[in-house]
Design a protein around this motif. Structure first.
Motif, mmCIF file in Angstrom:
data_model
loop_
_atom_site.group_PDB
_atom_site.id
_atom_site.type_symbol
_atom_site.label_atom_id
_atom_site.label_comp_id
_atom_site.label_asym_id
_atom_site.label_seq_id
_atom_site.Cartn_x
_atom_site.Cartn_y
_atom_site.Cartn_z
ATOM 1 N N ILE A 16 -41.848 51.796 19.679
ATOM 2 C CA ILE A 16 -40.466 51.191 19.943
ATOM 3 C C ILE A 16 -39.597 51.747 18.725
ATOM 4 O O ILE A 16 -39.852 51.494 17.457
ATOM 5 C CB ILE A 16 -40.323 49.650 19.750
ATOM 6 N N GLY A 17 -38.885 53.023 18.729
ATOM 7 C CA GLY A 17 -38.290 53.651 17.626
ATOM 8 C C GLY A 17 -36.676 52.961 17.334
ATOM 9 O O GLY A 17 -36.341 52.202 18.275
ATOM 10 N N ASN A 18 -35.985 53.637 16.435
ATOM 11 C CA ASN A 18 -34.646 53.515 16.625
ATOM 12 C C ASN A 18 -33.895 54.004 17.742
ATOM 13 O O ASN A 18 -32.784 53.141 18.051
ATOM 14 C CB ASN A 18 -34.002 54.207 15.242
ATOM 15 N N SER A 19 -34.187 54.830 18.366
ATOM 16 C CA SER A 19 -33.562 55.665 19.527
ATOM 17 C C SER A 19 -34.386 55.446 20.787
ATOM 18 O O SER A 19 -33.528 55.317 21.810
ATOM 19 C CB SER A 19 -32.916 57.018 19.100
ATOM 20 N N TRP A 20 -35.615 55.698 20.874
ATOM 21 C CA TRP A 20 -36.275 55.788 21.932
ATOM 22 C C TRP A 20 -37.519 55.034 22.227
ATOM 23 O O TRP A 20 -37.872 54.456 20.786
ATOM 24 C CB TRP A 20 -36.720 57.395 22.010
ATOM 25 N N LEU A 21 -37.904 54.463 23.338
ATOM 26 C CA LEU A 21 -39.057 53.740 23.516
ATOM 27 C C LEU A 21 -39.876 54.801 24.317
ATOM 28 O O LEU A 21 -39.778 55.498 25.200
ATOM 29 C CB LEU A 21 -38.746 52.659 24.725
ATOM 30 N N LYS A 22 -41.162 55.092 23.575
ATOM 31 C CA LYS A 22 -42.169 56.154 24.031
ATOM 32 C C LYS A 22 -43.301 55.479 24.656
ATOM 33 O O LYS A 22 -43.734 54.398 23.989
ATOM 34 C CB LYS A 22 -42.461 57.071 23.267
ATOM 35 N N VAL A 23 -43.813 55.720 25.583
ATOM 36 C CA VAL A 23 -44.909 55.236 26.432
ATOM 37 C C VAL A 23 -45.854 56.262 27.037
ATOM 38 O O VAL A 23 -45.428 57.124 27.905
ATOM 39 C CB VAL A 23 -44.489 54.063 27.525
ATOM 40 N N ILE A 24 -47.088 56.170 26.684
ATOM 41 C CA ILE A 24 -48.035 57.258 26.991
ATOM 42 C C ILE A 24 -49.335 56.299 27.760
ATOM 43 O O ILE A 24 -49.654 55.524 27.008
ATOM 44 C CB ILE A 24 -48.470 58.112 25.971
#
Length: 487
Positions: A16-24
């Motif tokens: 959970i970043g400042n701009s994007w949610l990344k899921v792998i």
């Protein structure tokens, strides 16, 4: 027989970043580690509640299991320090680290989470090189709260830079301990510069250059060369007589597509290699091509590498109380397994002499009793841990207003006089004062906007008032939202 076949694991890592949610999601079996799902979501202007709802939806879609769900903490939230400690004894080093933590941050120990790894032991000289990692507790707790609202839990919180190292191991097949590799991982807004020596994280920093800066290609490449030179200079100041084997540049496709390897090598003077972040990932080609387009402005090396590591992580950013809870669960599990084994052995022996059916009924009752007693103990421990968490959270939040006063003190120009600062106890801050010039007020507002502690800074009013000495004075009121954010 299918009974003896190894079951495939599906590991999910979220960032959970400042701009994007990344899921792998990676499917791990004995012979293969394959990417099966890769998702990014724009969360720039979303509340934590909205982010939780998105994760909950993704969780249902991908059937995420809490037992195989991990969190990656972005490098730009973390501070690292390299320390030379006068000991090679692990117990003594641990005590020294506890003393150093207070010196490396303005926050109390209860307000931060820290971990460290020993990079090198110099037994002859009698000292050790240690890398200390520090993150503000509120950052990690926010991630855990978001997951909890999404009906997920985790007991694994890792550092994205360690995932980058593991990605590098997979790409380069690093096995020579004496060599140094520098990785430049270009993200959306920031880039992670990390030096790896002896197959461990050694020296790193975050630079505010990312895929968004490559709209002006020439300026971005020029600055990247400058930042790499600064980083290599800092590396050589940290360690003597250890040459850099290679500099690896990876990350956002939009950025690395604009890089010229020869131009970079001439500007830096080191061996440079540009590698596609999908290089080491086992993923169907059609899916890989699709991901290269949808993920072209972000880096996924960190979450990919952390998914591969499982129990091999050396840096854990899990809060102390959750670490204790994890150990309690593991001990309860061990006791449970031991109890079952102690019961199953008599069942097996008794079954030979007295008949299987008769003994199964007797020991089945005993197993049920053991399970009930263990469940009661685990529930009791969970309740105690929850109480501890609540008390610690109150203690942590107690000093929040002081952080805001400290930040305002650091940013206020000398020409401004404050008449009042009001804080509603949650996140709203009202600052009133006066200045000799309107430009000074605007300068103060700009500094507040640049601070990590304030957001949505607005000037409610700025009125000109005639003073008794016939000079003009500007009365102003500034309203902003405050947050206790640490990097």
């Amino acid at each position: 027989m299918s009974f003896f076949k190894q079951k495939k694991k599906i590991v999910t890592t979220l960032e959970i970043g400042n701009s994007w949610l990344k899921v792998i999601q990676i499917q791990i079996s004995r012979h293969e580690k394959k990417v099966v799902n890769l998702i990014k979501k724009d969360i720039k202007s979303l509340s934590d509640q909205k982010i939780s709802e998105i994760i909950k939806k993704i969780s249902k879609q991908l059937k995420i299991k809490s037992s195989m769900c991990f969190i990656s903490v972005p490098r730009y939230y973390v501070t690292s320090r390299n320390l030379d400690l006068p000991s090679t004894n692990p117990n003594e080093i641990k005590e020294m680290i506890q003393l150093q933590i207070g010196k490396q941050t303005p926050y109390d120990r209860d307000e931060i989470i820290s971990d460290y790894q020993i990079i090198e032991n110099k037994a002859i000289e009698g000292y050790s090189k240690v890398m200390l990692v520090i993150v503000h507790r509120n950052i990690v707790q926010r991630f855990l709260d978001i997951l909890e609202k999404a009906k997920l839990k985790t007991d694994e919180v890792g550092l994205s830079s360690e995932g980058l190292l593991n990605w590098g191991r997979a790409v380069l097949e690093i096995d020579q301990k004496s060599k140094t590799y520098i990785f430049v991982d270009i993200g959306y807004e920031n880039s992670d510069f990390e030096a790896f020596i002896n197959n461990k994280l050694f020296f790193g920093k975050v630079v505010s250059i990312g895929a968004v800066n490559f709209k002006n290609k020439e300026e971005a490449v020029k600055r990247l060369i400058q930042e790499i030179n600064h980083f290599t200079y800092g590396y050589h100041n940290e360690i003597d007589n250890q040459e850099i084997e290679k500099i690896i540049i990876t990350g956002a496709q939009k950025a690395i597509n604009n890089l010229d390897q020869k131009l970079l090598q001439n500007g830096v003077g080191e061996d440079i290699e540009i590698i596609d972040q999908f290089e080491s990932m086992v993923v169907p080609e059609d899916l890989a091509q699709q991901h290269r387009k949808t993920m072209s402005d972000i880096s996924i090396t960190g979450i990919f590498g952390l998914s591969l590591q499982l129990k091999e992580r050396s840096i854990s950013l899990l809060p102390q109380e959750l670490l204790i809870e994890k150990e309690i669960k593991q001990r309860a599990k061990d006791i449970y397994i031991l109890g079952i084994l102690l019961i199953l052995v008599p069942i097996f022996i008794s079954g030979i002499f007295f008949g299987r059916n008769y003994r199964k009924k007797i020991y089945l009752r005993e197993i049920e009793k053991k399970l009930e007693s263990n469940e009661a103990e685990v529930d009791l421990l969970k309740n105690k841990i929850k109480r501890i968490e609540k008390v610690k959270q109150r203690i942590i939040n107690k000093g929040v207003p002081l952080n805001f006063l400290f930040e305002i003190h650091n940013t206020i120009p000398p020409e401004i006089y404050l008449s009042s600062i009001n804080f509603d106890g949650k996140d709203r801050l009202i600052i009133k004062g006066s200045s000799s010039a309107m430009s000074v007020v605007f300068k103060f507002v700009s500094k507040l906007e640049e601070s990590y502690f304030f957001r949505n800074v607005k000037t409610e009013y700025a009125n000109v008032r005639q003073r008794r000495d016939s000079k003009e004075s500007i009365d102003f009121e500034i309203i902003c939202l405050a947050k206790n954010k640490y990097q």
